[in-house]
Design an enzyme around this catalytic site. Structure first.
Site, PDB file in Angstrom:
ATOM      1  N   PHE A 129      33.200  -6.843 -25.781  1.00 25.46           N
ATOM      2  CA  PHE A 129      33.629  -5.691 -26.567  1.00 25.46           C
ATOM      3  C   PHE A 129      35.027  -5.298 -26.099  1.00 25.46           C
ATOM      4  O   PHE A 129      35.243  -5.040 -24.912  1.00 25.46           O
ATOM      5  CB  PHE A 129      32.685  -4.498 -26.408  1.00 25.46           C
ATOM      6  CG  PHE A 129      33.077  -3.333 -27.282  1.00 25.46           C
ATOM      7  CD1 PHE A 129      32.639  -3.270 -28.596  1.00 25.46           C
ATOM      8  CD2 PHE A 129      33.911  -2.333 -26.813  1.00 25.46           C
ATOM      9  CE1 PHE A 129      33.027  -2.216 -29.431  1.00 25.46           C
ATOM     10  CE2 PHE A 129      34.304  -1.277 -27.629  1.00 25.46           C
ATOM     11  CZ  PHE A 129      33.855  -1.227 -28.947  1.00 25.46           C
ATOM     12  N   ASP A 216      39.986  -7.358 -19.368  1.00 24.39           N
ATOM     13  CA  ASP A 216      39.740  -6.046 -19.952  1.00 24.39           C
ATOM     14  C   ASP A 216      38.922  -5.236 -18.946  1.00 24.39           C
ATOM     15  O   ASP A 216      37.727  -5.461 -18.761  1.00 24.39           O
ATOM     16  CB  ASP A 216      38.974  -6.209 -21.270  1.00 24.39           C
ATOM     17  CG  ASP A 216      38.587  -4.883 -21.917  1.00 24.39           C
ATOM     18  OD1 ASP A 216      38.603  -3.850 -21.227  1.00 24.39           O
ATOM     19  OD2 ASP A 216      38.233  -4.896 -23.111  1.00 24.39           O
ATOM     20  N   LYS A 245      39.797   4.771 -20.233  1.00 23.12           N
ATOM     21  CA  LYS A 245      38.611   5.553 -19.869  1.00 23.12           C
ATOM     22  C   LYS A 245      38.826   6.432 -18.643  1.00 23.12           C
ATOM     23  O   LYS A 245      39.402   7.503 -18.720  1.00 23.12           O
ATOM     24  CB  LYS A 245      37.404   4.627 -19.714  1.00 23.12           C
ATOM     25  CG  LYS A 245      36.883   4.099 -21.060  1.00 23.12           C
ATOM     26  CD  LYS A 245      35.552   3.412 -20.918  1.00 23.12           C
ATOM     27  CE  LYS A 245      35.005   2.900 -22.233  1.00 23.12           C
ATOM     28  NZ  LYS A 245      34.478   3.978 -23.090  1.00 23.12           N
TER      29      LYS A 245
END
Length: 411
Positions: A129, A216, A245
């Protein structure tokens, strides 16, 4: 709020939150809830951390934003600290993880074109993702979230996670590959961890073929696994790493870091962002990094993670409804033997916020600031909810009262 003016993009629970403190969220009706996943790995310092509140207040009184056509001291300070802590040479600052990954994808394509490759291809992983923009959605290995948004972007080839033979086969058959993009831990993919040797082998394949190794770390970064970045556990250094985040503890910021030739690829006009790296976001991120180091929270994440996993393994020893318990630092997955979406509303009635990923994996991403007592409380309540759902009466702990910090009851 069924008639709300927001577009219907989220399957929201019927809760309206008003404020938070540490691992707790408080709603408008006098209930409070233990947040086991920190806004999906965002509030690593917990809700309403006083150092972050102070940083926002102080910077907002000086400068919120100016164009990236000019310099700000706070932006340079953040870039320097990120490079020093990561081993990278340069940073592009964005507003989110998807934007950071878009920057990495553009960088890889430009890198390929600079090498004379007309149609650069990036190898990506099954069950990955990377975001919901068109390019990051294409890189994502989940057909469910891609459906309806075709045509997707060309220039990606998918291989199985943790399978070096598959990557080597791609290298042997496709001369247009210029980079590999992967997550050290697939969060949305079910808290599936990369094998350390596989990461080293990926680094070797990238070196052999002049590919960029791009990681990532939007979810794994910023101390969650016990280091600033997860790759620092394995003795592997990527060419590009992205994060977001937890870098802003709730304030939007993302970063694409690069080293070596990758860090020299972009030139003025190749990429940009109106709001990326604004003064307020950078001041917040600087305070996040300072707090992580000052309070020893990266080391604490590793210590607490081992404690929590050990407790869970002990509580669920012999339970036939648990397939696996795995984690690194404070990124922990409890995999059930069957799909368990009903755990989320059940936990909500007990004052606990749970997140389920890949249909059957309970993903725990609590704040790095948890005390031992808070960590023990979280484990006790998670175990209680799972056993209640499974009909398992063995050693079930009692429900906590509201005064003790649990339960969906009123003041």
């Amino acid at each position: 709020m069924a008639d709300q003016p927001l577009l219907n993009t989220y399957g929201r629970l019927p809760i309206i939150f008003d404020h938070g403190k540490g691992p707790w969220l408080f709603d408008t009706e006098g209930h409070h809830y233990f947040d086991t996943f920190s806004g999906i790995a965002v509030c690593g310092l917990g809700h309403a951390h006083p150092a972050i509140t102070r940083a926002i207040r102080e910077q907002s009184e000086k400068l919120l934003h100016c164009s990236n056509l000019f310099h700000t001291e706070v932006q340079h300070q953040l870039a320097s600290q990120l490079c020093d802590m990561s081993g990278m040479d340069g940073v592009f600052l964005a507003n989110s993880g998807a934007e950071a990954n878009e920057a990495a994808i553009k960088l890889a394509r430009l890198y390929g074109h600079n090498r004379g490759i007309e149609g650069p291809v990036i190898a990506v992983m099954e069950r990955a993702f990377h975001g919901r923009t068109l390019a990051t959605l294409t890189a994502t290995g989940n057909r469910k979230v891609q459906a309806g948004f075709e045509p997707l972007v060309r220039g990606f080839i998918r291989v199985p996670f943790n399978d070096i033979a598959a990557l080597e086969a791609v290298a042997a058959s496709n001369a247009s590959v210029v980079a590999v993009l992967l997550e050290p831990v697939q969060g949305e993919g079910g808290v599936r961890m990369a094998d350390g040797q596989w990461l080293k082998d990926v680094r070797t394949v990238c070196d052999q073929h002049q590919w960029l190794m791009m990681l990532d770390e939007v979810q794994t970064g910023n101390g969650r696994t016990g280091h600033l970045f997860a790759y620092q556990h394995f003795g592997v250094t990527p060419d590009v790493v992205t994060t977001a985040k937890g870098l802003g503890n709730g304030f939007p910021i993302g970063a694409c870091l690069a080293r070596g030739e990758a860090a020299q690829t972009f030139h003025p006009g190749h990429h940009g962002s109106t709001f990326g790296g604004n003064a307020l976001a950078c001041a917040v991120a600087l305070e996040v990094l300072a707090t992580l180091r000052r309070d020893g929270l990266m080391e604490r994440a590793e210590e607490l993670g081992a404690r929590i996993v050990g407790q869970l393994e002990n509580e669920f020893s012999g339970a036939d409804y648990i397939r696996d318990i795995r984690g690194i630092g404070l990124m922990i997955g409890i995999e059930m033997t069957s799909d368990c979406p009903e755990l989320v509303p059940l936990a909500k009635t007990q004052g606990l916020l749970l997140n389920i990923t890949s249909e059957r994996v309970i993903r725990l991403l609590p704040p790095l600031t948890l005390t031992d007592a808070e960590a023990d409380f979280m484990v006790e309540q998670v175990v209680r909810i799972i056993k209640l759902h499974a009909g398992d009466d063995r050693k079930r702990p009692r429900a906590a009262s509201f005064a003790e910090g649990g339960g969906d009851t009123r003041h």
